[in-house]
Design an enzyme around this catalytic site. Structure first.
Site, PDB file in Angstrom:
ATOM      1  N   TYR A 275      18.908 -26.203 -13.341  1.00 41.18           N
ATOM      2  CA  TYR A 275      19.889 -25.516 -14.172  1.00 41.18           C
ATOM      3  C   TYR A 275      20.966 -24.905 -13.276  1.00 41.18           C
ATOM      4  O   TYR A 275      20.669 -24.408 -12.194  1.00 41.18           O
ATOM      5  CB  TYR A 275      19.237 -24.391 -14.986  1.00 41.18           C
ATOM      6  CG  TYR A 275      18.217 -24.846 -15.996  1.00 41.18           C
ATOM      7  CD1 TYR A 275      18.563 -25.024 -17.329  1.00 41.18           C
ATOM      8  CD2 TYR A 275      16.898 -25.077 -15.627  1.00 41.18           C
ATOM      9  CE1 TYR A 275      17.625 -25.424 -18.272  1.00 41.18           C
ATOM     10  CE2 TYR A 275      15.949 -25.477 -16.559  1.00 41.18           C
ATOM     11  CZ  TYR A 275      16.323 -25.651 -17.873  1.00 41.18           C
ATOM     12  OH  TYR A 275      15.391 -26.045 -18.795  1.00 41.18           O
ATOM     13  N   HIS A 283      21.767 -26.218 -20.962  1.00 39.60           N
ATOM     14  CA  HIS A 283      20.661 -27.136 -20.731  1.00 39.60           C
ATOM     15  C   HIS A 283      20.637 -27.561 -19.266  1.00 39.60           C
ATOM     16  O   HIS A 283      21.622 -27.422 -18.536  1.00 39.60           O
ATOM     17  CB  HIS A 283      20.795 -28.366 -21.629  1.00 39.60           C
ATOM     18  CG  HIS A 283      20.645 -28.065 -23.095  1.00 39.60           C
ATOM     19  ND1 HIS A 283      19.435 -27.760 -23.663  1.00 39.60           N
ATOM     20  CD2 HIS A 283      21.558 -27.995 -24.090  1.00 39.60           C
ATOM     21  CE1 HIS A 283      19.597 -27.536 -24.957  1.00 39.60           C
ATOM     22  NE2 HIS A 283      20.874 -27.672 -25.244  1.00 39.60           N
ATOM     23  N   LYS A 330      20.070 -35.856 -19.501  1.00 41.50           N
ATOM     24  CA  LYS A 330      19.875 -35.398 -18.137  1.00 41.50           C
ATOM     25  C   LYS A 330      19.930 -36.616 -17.224  1.00 41.50           C
ATOM     26  O   LYS A 330      19.606 -37.730 -17.643  1.00 41.50           O
ATOM     27  CB  LYS A 330      18.523 -34.678 -17.983  1.00 41.50           C
ATOM     28  CG  LYS A 330      18.460 -33.368 -18.748  1.00 41.50           C
ATOM     29  CD  LYS A 330      17.088 -32.784 -18.688  1.00 41.50           C
ATOM     30  CE  LYS A 330      17.055 -31.410 -19.346  1.00 41.50           C
ATOM     31  NZ  LYS A 330      17.480 -31.455 -20.744  1.00 41.50           N
TER      32      LYS A 330
END
EC number: 4.6.1.16
Length: 331
Positions: A275, A283, A330
């Site tokens: 993060y 996120h 991601k």
């Protein structure tokens, strides 16, 4: 892992300005230690600052933790220390919560809502899931009964309307009894991984572990099979570079030193999540999978540890990891 770029939208974009301002105030410090400057610096401080030497005061919280060998973690029992470690760097997680230690706040909120005849969001979700499950069961039974009845009617050579039985939806009566006003005891604690605990202890010197003394040896011995749950204080009998504690700590220390907030990624089938500021603000940007490599195959054959992802992974495994993390955007 994925070719899909991280989402530009974050949690902050969906929050009100007041909420964002409050979060920026609460989570303003990236680490538990705080560097402060006096309002009126002395001549010595000004001189040191002129030559590029920092003379800031260091506020160290000196938190206290306890090693739990069974879970391979360090417990911070004092909630004041726990909230300091969470709000200043997002270290650890509540053992009764998904991330932030919020069990006590949720229990107090549930008691207030119960007085008003309302339910918490967790209770609403659980009720909806139970109702959907029961509806699917009742629908399957009704369809099976209707199919059997239609089959009998077809064999007898005549047809008639087949109606589904009405679903009996029973509601659970709420208990209108008054709650006792006894205070709720907070039974939650902050749970630190060994990597987080050693980073706080060795790098920042803001965590003390009450037991045992030689924590460097103990953290390595935790991963060595022992007939008891009491790790040895002596150095490991066979010092191995592939000790799981050392392998995972190298990764954790590297990314923490670069300014990332490193959290466990087990729910996304990876080892770590990175993060920028923390899970409160946005996120995770990246998902990390640790793949140890042995230069000498004899080292792997003679090792007593079984590290994950040391063997070449299959395409199905890679596709699974890629798909899971692509859905949550991601890389």
């Amino acid at each position: 892992m994925s070719l899909i770029q991280p989402s530009s939208r974050s949690k902050t974009s969906q929050k009100t300005p007041a909420r964002r301002t409050e979060n920026n105030r609460i989570y303003a410090h990236p680490l538990p230690i705080i560097l402060t400057e006096p309002s009126e610096p002395s001549f010595l401080r000004k001189t040191l600052h002129f030559f590029g030497v920092s003379a800031s005061d260091i506020l160290n919280p000196h938190c206290q933790g306890v090693l739990d060998v069974a879970t391979r973690s360090v417990w911070v029992l004092d909630m004041k220390d726990a909230m300091i470690l969470w709000q200043r760097g997002f270290f650890g997680k509540g053992d009764l919560s998904r991330s932030e230690p919020s069990w006590l706040a949720r229990q107090i909120n549930a008691r207030k809502l119960a007085k008003k005849g309302l339910m918490t969001s967790e209770e609403v979700t659980a009720k909806r899931r139970a109702e959907r499950k029961q509806f699917k069961l009742d629908r399957a039974k009704a369809m099976a009964a209707a199919a059997a009845e239609a089959e009998v009617a077809f064999q007898q050579g005549h047809c008639h309307d087949v109606t589904q039985p009405e679903q009996d939806v029973s509601r659970v009566e709420e208990d209108d009894g008054e709650d006792d006003e006894e205070p709720i005891e907070n039974v939650e604690h902050l749970q630190l991984t060994l990597q987080e605990a050693f980073f706080l202890l060795w790098n920042l010197d803001c965590l003390s572990i009450s037991n045992p003394d030689n924590i460097w040896n103990v953290f390595q011995n935790v991963y060595i099979t022992s007939p008891t749950l009491v790790p040895s204080l002596d150095p490991p009998q066979h010092r191995r570079f592939d000790n799981p504690f050392l392998v995972n700590y190298v990764i954790y220390h590297h990314y923490r030193s670069l300014g990332w907030v490193v959290k466990s990624g087990i729910k996304f089938c990876v080892d770590y999540l990175l993060y920028k500021r923390g899970p409160i603000f946005a996120h995770a940007e990246f998902a990390i999978v640790v793949c140890p490599v042995y230069e000498d195959p004899a080292d792997q054959d003679g090792s007593s540890f079984e590290l994950n992802n040391t063997s070449p992974f299959s395409w199905s495994w890679l596709s699974t990891i890629n798909r899971v993390n692509s859905q949550v955007q991601k890389v």
